[in-house]
Design an enzyme around this catalytic site. Structure first.
Site, PDB file in Angstrom:
ATOM      1  NE  ARG A 121      -3.849  -2.077   2.066  1.00  0.00           N
ATOM      2  CZ  ARG A 121      -3.649  -3.245   2.892  1.00  0.00           C
ATOM      3  NH1 ARG A 121      -2.572  -3.388   3.529  1.00  0.00           N
ATOM      4  NH2 ARG A 121      -4.324  -4.208   2.663  1.00  0.00           N
ATOM      5  CE  LYS A 143      -0.373  14.099 -14.283  1.00  0.00           C
ATOM      6  NZ  LYS A 143      -0.631  14.705 -15.673  1.00  0.00           N
ATOM      7  CD  GLU A 185       7.859  17.112 -22.584  1.00  0.00           C
ATOM      8  OE1 GLU A 185       7.332  18.153 -22.137  1.00  0.00           O
ATOM      9  OE2 GLU A 185       7.505  15.882 -22.723  1.00  0.00           O
ATOM     10  CE  LYS A 227       5.938  17.650 -13.740  1.00  0.00           C
ATOM     11  NZ  LYS A 227       6.209  16.414 -14.472  1.00  0.00           N
ATOM     12  CD  GLU A 237      -3.185  17.116 -15.702  1.00  0.00           C
ATOM     13  OE1 GLU A 237      -2.103  16.643 -15.330  1.00  0.00           O
ATOM     14  OE2 GLU A 237      -3.663  17.006 -16.782  1.00  0.00           O
ATOM     15  NE  ARG A 241       1.159  17.531 -12.646  1.00  0.00           N
ATOM     16  CZ  ARG A 241       1.731  16.348 -11.833  1.00  0.00           C
ATOM     17  NH1 ARG A 241       1.159  16.471 -10.575  1.00  0.00           N
ATOM     18  NH2 ARG A 241       2.575  15.710 -12.219  1.00  0.00           N
ATOM     19  CG  ASN A 245      -1.293  18.135 -20.174  1.00  0.00           C
ATOM     20  OD1 ASN A 245      -0.396  17.336 -19.839  1.00  0.00           O
ATOM     21  ND2 ASN A 245      -2.489  17.776 -19.654  1.00  0.00           N
ATOM     22  CG  HIS A 248       2.335  16.996 -24.102  1.00  0.00           C
ATOM     23  ND1 HIS A 248       3.069  18.066 -23.801  1.00  0.00           N
ATOM     24  CD2 HIS A 248       2.770  16.114 -23.398  1.00  0.00           C
ATOM     25  CE1 HIS A 248       4.101  17.835 -23.283  1.00  0.00           C
ATOM     26  NE2 HIS A 248       4.112  16.318 -23.016  1.00  0.00           N
ATOM     27  CG  HIS A 252      -0.276  12.355 -25.765  1.00  0.00           C
ATOM     28  ND1 HIS A 252      -0.958  13.146 -24.844  1.00  0.00           N
ATOM     29  CD2 HIS A 252       0.908  12.191 -25.649  1.00  0.00           C
ATOM     30  CE1 HIS A 252      -0.134  13.258 -23.714  1.00  0.00           C
ATOM     31  NE2 HIS A 252       1.281  12.511 -23.915  1.00  0.00           N
ATOM     32  CG  HIS A 266       6.621  12.189 -25.224  1.00  0.00           C
ATOM     33  ND1 HIS A 266       5.333  12.305 -25.281  1.00  0.00           N
ATOM     34  CD2 HIS A 266       6.801  13.221 -24.350  1.00  0.00           C
ATOM     35  CE1 HIS A 266       4.948  13.198 -24.413  1.00  0.00           C
ATOM     36  NE2 HIS A 266       5.858  13.799 -23.884  1.00  0.00           N
TER      37      HIS A 266
HETATM   38  N1  LIG Z   1       5.554  10.571 -14.922  1.00  0.00           N
HETATM   39  C1  LIG Z   1       5.489  11.717 -15.656  1.00  0.00           C
HETATM   40  O1  LIG Z   1       5.082  12.769 -15.194  1.00  0.00           O
HETATM   41  C2  LIG Z   1       5.915  11.752 -16.954  1.00  0.00           C
HETATM   42  C3  LIG Z   1       6.205  12.851 -17.631  1.00  0.00           C
HETATM   43  C4  LIG Z   1       6.812  12.592 -18.998  1.00  0.00           C
HETATM   44  C5  LIG Z   1       7.014  11.496 -19.662  1.00  0.00           C
HETATM   45  N2  LIG Z   1       6.682  10.219 -18.831  1.00  0.00           N
HETATM   46  C6  LIG Z   1       7.123   9.027 -19.613  1.00  0.00           C
HETATM   47  O2  LIG Z   1       8.588   8.998 -19.512  1.00  0.00           O
HETATM   48  C7  LIG Z   1       9.090   8.087 -20.484  1.00  0.00           C
HETATM   49  C8  LIG Z   1      10.156   8.609 -21.419  1.00  0.00           C
HETATM   50  O3  LIG Z   1      10.995   8.937 -20.660  1.00  0.00           O
HETATM   51  P1  LIG Z   1      12.656   8.700 -21.275  1.00  0.00           P
HETATM   52  O4  LIG Z   1      12.466   9.680 -22.641  1.00  0.00           O
HETATM   53  O5  LIG Z   1      13.442   9.178 -20.268  1.00  0.00           O
HETATM   54  O6  LIG Z   1      12.775   7.290 -21.825  1.00  0.00           O
HETATM   55  P2  LIG Z   1      13.548   6.215 -21.341  1.00  0.00           P
HETATM   56  O7  LIG Z   1      13.532   5.907 -19.837  1.00  0.00           O
HETATM   57  O8  LIG Z   1      12.969   5.092 -22.363  1.00  0.00           O
HETATM   58  O9  LIG Z   1      15.132   6.508 -21.817  1.00  0.00           O
HETATM   59  C9  LIG Z   1      15.311   6.730 -23.171  1.00  0.00           C
HETATM   60  C10 LIG Z   1      16.459   5.842 -23.591  1.00  0.00           C
HETATM   61  O10 LIG Z   1      17.932   6.308 -22.924  1.00  0.00           O
HETATM   62  C11 LIG Z   1      18.488   5.581 -22.459  1.00  0.00           C
HETATM   63  N3  LIG Z   1      19.001   6.007 -21.274  1.00  0.00           N
HETATM   64  C12 LIG Z   1      18.570   6.488 -20.233  1.00  0.00           C
HETATM   65  N4  LIG Z   1      19.672   7.342 -19.367  1.00  0.00           N
HETATM   66  C13 LIG Z   1      20.838   7.269 -20.313  1.00  0.00           C
HETATM   67  C14 LIG Z   1      22.196   7.970 -20.130  1.00  0.00           C
HETATM   68  N5  LIG Z   1      22.429   8.788 -19.102  1.00  0.00           N
HETATM   69  N6  LIG Z   1      23.139   7.563 -20.943  1.00  0.00           N
HETATM   70  C15 LIG Z   1      22.671   6.644 -22.045  1.00  0.00           C
HETATM   71  N7  LIG Z   1      21.771   6.448 -22.429  1.00  0.00           N
HETATM   72  C16 LIG Z   1      20.694   6.432 -21.142  1.00  0.00           C
HETATM   73  C17 LIG Z   1      17.478   4.423 -22.167  1.00  0.00           C
HETATM   74  O11 LIG Z   1      18.101   3.307 -21.759  1.00  0.00           O
HETATM   75  C18 LIG Z   1      16.468   4.410 -22.913  1.00  0.00           C
HETATM   76  O12 LIG Z   1      17.225   3.497 -24.213  1.00  0.00           O
HETATM   77  C19 LIG Z   1       7.579   7.635 -21.461  1.00  0.00           C
HETATM   78  O13 LIG Z   1       7.207   6.567 -20.905  1.00  0.00           O
HETATM   79  C20 LIG Z   1       6.759   8.674 -20.790  1.00  0.00           C
HETATM   80  O14 LIG Z   1       5.445   8.219 -20.809  1.00  0.00           O
HETATM   81  C21 LIG Z   1       6.389  10.380 -17.829  1.00  0.00           C
HETATM   82 ZN   LIG Z   2       5.752  15.305 -22.268  1.00  0.00          ZN
END
Ligand SMILES: NC(=O)c1ccc[n+]([C@@H]2O[C@H](COP(=O)([O-])OP(=O)(O)OC[C@H]3O[C@@H](n4cnc5c(N)ncnc54)[C@H](O)[C@@H]3O)[C@@H](O)[C@H]2O)c1
Ligand SMILES: [Zn+2]
Length: 364
Positions: A121, A143, A185, A227, A237, A241, A245, A248, A252, A266
């Protein structure tokens, strides 16, 4: 050299530490939250590059750090991986008052954060984001989610971390394309709420994106401050908040039309989506064309896509994008909700955008 950005959420408040080579101090910073076995969730790519240094730092302060390594990429953000993580944590007998460390990009953060949110939990977790996107966006705000066959991020919980460590030195190994995607972003923050920051980016982006640590640390710190302020004002949100977006709704839909493939990251979709949001604002008479031009010029200068036609591969049909958008946004009487802008640095929410204006912008 590091900066602390507080996220003010009452009893759920926490600090974001931003700085260079922070993971060397990770042990000391995380120690107050650790108890018993501490799973360190990461992906194979990050593990190869950076895990040893983090483990040394954690273990150096007596933390019982236990690496848990998943496959890299969005494909890991599933219910199946979530279940396997939870079973691994149960096997380690992670303490109800203990800690899970998420060490990676947004995929690792969303997944490990969700697991922490539902294990027994809710147990605490620390975010140590390793991509620019994760440092400026996904690691802050609580999130968490996994993807479902029905769509992305459809199942998750709000669960705030105990601490965030954004070590900008980790970004040196990030592929350029991922760095730029995260940068979209950052531009979004300037565009939605801070014209001065936008102007700073115009001057300093090239340096920051060559991973100059001083500029990067400022850029990450400032993005986190923005942020943090928005999340503190509207954690769940229900209002403000939603401004995060910006870009987005279009973004999306374009991602979905590309089948969430490697064709379009993305952040790249967000860059195009932000431009479209400016064009839509312009069409509706809210924003001057010169602001759109300035945004486009900056995104182009750093190497981000600005038009749907910039996406490599087969042309994407406007109809496809519209269909995804209408699915995503419950259209009411042909009106859609969008984040629009009055100018660079001033976004607002509008719930009566006529669908035909959106269609016209896409068709341009
Ligand atoms: N929770 C939230 O508020 C929120 C906001 C925006 C995006 N997201 C989510 O985040 C995800 C995308 O995140 P991301 O772009 O970080 O993707 P990711 O975690 O897939 O990382 C991108 C790539 O970079 C590699 N990598 C990571 N750190 C590295 C480093 N220091 N050196 C070399 N390679 C490295 C990873 O192995 C991966 O292949 C999506 O799933 C999206 O939905 C969440
Ligand atoms: Zn985004």
């Amino acid at each position: 050299m590091s900066e602390v950005v507080p996220v003010a959420l009452g009893e759920r408040s926490y600090d974001i530490h931003v700085g260079v080579d922070l993971i060397e101090r990770g042990g000391a910073l995380i120690k107050p939250f650790a108890r018993g076995a501490v799973p360190v969730v990461t992906d194979q790519t990050v593990a190869k590059l950076h895990l040893d240094r983090l483990l040394n730092s954690l273990r150096g302060t007596g933390i019982d750090a236990r690496p848990v390594i998943i496959a890299p990429g969005e494909g890991s953000k599933t219910f199946a991986t979530l279940e396997s993580l939870l079973r691994t944590f149960l096997g380690m007998n992670v303490d109800r008052n203990g800690l899970i460390v998420a060490f990676g990009g947004g995929v690792v953060g969303d997944l490990a954060g969700f697991a922490a949110g539902v294990l027994k939990r809710g147990v605490g977790y620390a975010q140590i984001p390793t991509t620019l996107l994760a440092q400026v966006d996904s690691s802050v705000g609580g999130k968490t989610a996994v993807d479902m066959p029905e769509g992305k991020n459809l199942v998750g919980v709000f669960h705030q971390p105990k601490i965030v460590l954004a070590d900008t030195a980790l970004l040196r190994t990030l592929p350029r394309r991922d760095l730029l995607a995260g940068y979209a972003e950052v531009v979004k923050y300037g565009a939605l709420g801070d014209a001065e920051f936008f102007a700073w980016l115009e001057k300093n982006a090239a340096q920051a994106l060559s991973t100059n640590q001083e500029s990067l640390a400022y850029l990450v710190g400032h993005s986190c401050r923005m942020k943090a302020a928005i999340v503190a004002a509207d954690e769940r949100e229900s209002g403000q908040r939603a401004l995060l977006n910006l870009g987005h709704t279009f973004g999306h839909a374009i991602e979905a039309a590309c089948g969430y493939s490697d064709r379009l990251l993305h952040g790249e979709a967000v860059a195009i989506g932000t431009v479209l949001a400016f064009r839509l604002s312009q069409r509706l008479g809210h924003c001057a064309p010169s602001d759109t031009d300035r945004l486009v010029a900056h995104l182009k200068a750093v190497g981000l896509p600005v038009r749907i036609a910039d996406v490599p591969g087969d042309a994407i049909a406007v109809g496809d994008i519209l269909a995804h958008m209408k699915q995503d946004k419950k259209a009411r009487d042909g009106k859609l909700t969008f984040v629009l802008v009055r100018q660079i640095g001033e976004a607002f929410l509008s719930s009566d955008v006529p669908a035909d204006a959106v269609e016209a912008v896409l068709a341009e």
